[in-house]
Write a protein that holds these residues in place. Structure first.
Motif, short mmCIF file in Angstrom:
data_model
loop_
_atom_site.label_atom_id
_atom_site.label_comp_id
_atom_site.label_asym_id
_atom_site.label_seq_id
_atom_site.Cartn_x
_atom_site.Cartn_y
_atom_site.Cartn_z
N ALA A 147 0.86 -1.05 0.03
CA ALA A 147 0.02 0.05 0.07
C ALA A 147 0.96 1.19 -0.06
N HIS A 148 0.49 2.19 -0.92
CA HIS A 148 1.54 3.52 -1.03
C HIS A 148 0.58 4.48 -0.57
N VAL A 149 0.77 4.83 0.78
CA VAL A 149 -0.26 5.47 1.65
C VAL A 149 0.62 7.18 1.55
N PRO A 150 -0.37 7.88 1.36
CA PRO A 150 0.34 9.38 1.30
C PRO A 150 0.51 9.92 2.66
N VAL A 151 1.26 10.82 3.14
CA VAL A 151 1.65 11.04 4.50
C VAL A 151 2.23 12.65 4.22
N THR A 152 1.37 13.45 5.11
CA THR A 152 1.62 14.96 5.45
C THR A 152 1.95 15.11 6.86
N ASN A 153 3.10 15.75 7.01
CA ASN A 153 3.38 16.18 8.39
C ASN A 153 3.27 15.01 9.44
N GLY A 154 3.97 13.76 8.89
CA GLY A 154 4.09 12.77 9.58
C GLY A 154 2.89 11.94 9.70
N GLN A 155 1.55 12.33 9.19
CA GLN A 155 0.58 11.69 9.48
C GLN A 155 -0.29 11.35 8.29
N VAL A 156 -0.95 10.31 8.17
CA VAL A 156 -1.80 9.70 7.11
C VAL A 156 -2.50 10.89 6.44
N GLN A 157 -2.36 11.23 5.27
CA GLN A 157 -3.20 12.02 4.64
C GLN A 157 -4.38 11.42 4.11
N GLU A 158 -5.69 11.87 4.74
CA GLU A 158 -6.87 11.08 4.36
C GLU A 158 -7.79 11.91 3.38
N THR A 159 -7.67 13.24 3.41
CA THR A 159 -8.13 14.11 2.50
C THR A 159 -7.67 14.30 1.20
N GLY A 160 -8.16 14.67 -0.21
CA GLY A 160 -7.85 14.87 -1.00
C GLY A 160 -8.67 14.99 -2.27
#
Length: 395
Positions: A147-160
């Motif tokens: 799974a290639h999971v986007p991360v922003t500020n060290g946390q899972v990015q859920e919105t997009g």
């Protein structure tokens, strides 16, 4: 009068792809439920609210559909070079059992995100900003999912802004790679357990149909829509309100399961509702999706409708999408023929909620078709987190 207090168990309610499920960390489960067996099954049924003769799941977390009657357990991986072990239980709605025979491709997306949320992935593998590569061991079918999971500020990015037909709101895109997805544990190594790309499948009391039976992603029986009296453009209501049609689909599914060697007697199918899947395919046609959106003939390579747990799925199961992509990549299968034939590494197919693109890399090795990888994009997000409560004597 019974007055046993409820217990509370840490849990997270997540959407993954076009499914929803209750996620648990293995160590958070009651001790008797940390191992396979009756206690764990009873717990999961009570969490979901099954068996429910009203088929409504009023007294549980389930949503009274195959897409929303699911539980997941994650733990740090027991397999080298993997981050987490992911175990999936499909909870029957109206019967007292949990099916552990296959994977949920949609919730595989949420498994990658939950692994990070739950602190099960080595922090050194999670970038401050970028993409975290989560190596998932799918314990039901003994396969690897990346799974290639986007991360922003060290946390899972859920919105997009990634849109997925069958899901109302956009979210962040998660790319899934299903490695070596052929289910060789079922058939001794052949992706096509009958040895044929197309078989004449005899269904007692119903008829004989051309069928492609494959184990990639999840064991699936494909038939031509027109052979069973459909166009391939049907939505849920056209199938799920027709009890005779549902019974006939189950007969075809059971015949396929027997032919594939998944069961030894028809009676065994009652305790194996999750696999195999039954799907019907056709060449592209214009239709109106359940959202009201028009899907044009030129928008897709083929049309596919699939049933899950005895009902037509509102979109497409992720594992069945892997089967579709793999079968489409093998010249001569019914899926490949519906898509126009020839060699291909990706297809976009139409389903009741819209369209989905899936890629697969298949090759012929020593006379046997194999698939090295299937790829698709989904999204996931946490809907609620905290504790789920069940009566103390539920398990």
């Amino acid at each position: 009068m019974s007055n046993i207090p409820q217990i509370r168990i840490p849990a997270t309610y997540m959407r993954g792809g076009t499914s929803k499920g209750v996620f648990f960390k293995l160590n958070d489960l009651p001790e008797s439920c940390q191992m396979p067996g009756e206690a764990r099954d009873k717990l999961f049924m009570r969490v979901i609210g099954s068996p429910d003769p009203y088929a409504a799941h009023i007294d549980g977390m389930g949503g009274a559909t195959s897409s929303t009657s699911k539980c997941v357990i994650l733990s740090k991986s027991s397999v080298p070079e993997h981050d987490v072990d992911y175990l999936y239980g499909q909870v029957s709605i109206d019967k007292a059992f949990v099916d552990w025979s296959g994977n949920c491709g949609n919730l595989s997306t949420a498994a990658g995100a939950f692994a990070i949320h739950a602190g099960l992935v080595d922090p050194a593998r999670i970038p401050q900003n970028g993409t975290a590569v989560v190596r998932i061991w799918q314990a039901n079918i003994q396969k690897t999912i990346i799974a290639h999971v986007p991360v922003t500020n060290g946390q899972v990015q859920e919105t997009g802004d990634f849109e997925l037909d069958g899901v109302t709101f956009p979210a962040a895109e998660i790319v899934l790679e299903f490695l070596d997805p052929s289910d060789d544990s079922e058939d001794g190594g052949s992706m096509f357990p009958t040895g044929n790309l197309v078989d004449d499948l005899e269904v007692p009391g119903v008829g004989t149909f051309k069928a492609t039976m494959i184990t990639a992603g999840i064991p699936t029986v494909f038939v031509n829509a027109e052979d069973i009296g459909y166009t391939g453009t049907e939505l849920r209501e056209a199938i799920n309100t027709d009890q005779k049609a549902l019974a006939r689909f189950e007969q075809i599914r059971v015949a396929g399961a027997l032919r594939m060697g998944l069961i030894k007697t028809p009676e065994e199918a009652l305790t194996r509702q999750h696999t195999p899947k039954i799907a019907f395919v056709s060449a592209p046609k214009e239709y109106k999706a359940s959202s009201g959106k028009t899907i044009g003939t030129g928008d897709v390579d083929l049309l596919v409708r699939a049933l899950s747990m005895g009902k037509l799925h509102h979109a497409m199961m992720g594992t069945c999408a892997v089967a579709i992509g793999t079968a489409a990549a093998v010249p001569g299968t019914l899926v490949n023929q519906a898509a126009g034939g020839g060699e291909r590494e990706a297809v976009r197919f139409g389903h009741p909620s819209g369209t989905l693109r899936v890629g697969a890399q298949a090759k012929l090795v020593n006379g046997e078709w194999t698939v090295t990888k299937a790829i698709m994009s989904r999204s996931a997000r946490i809907l609620m987190e905290g504790w789920v409560r069940v009566p103390g004597d539920a398990f």
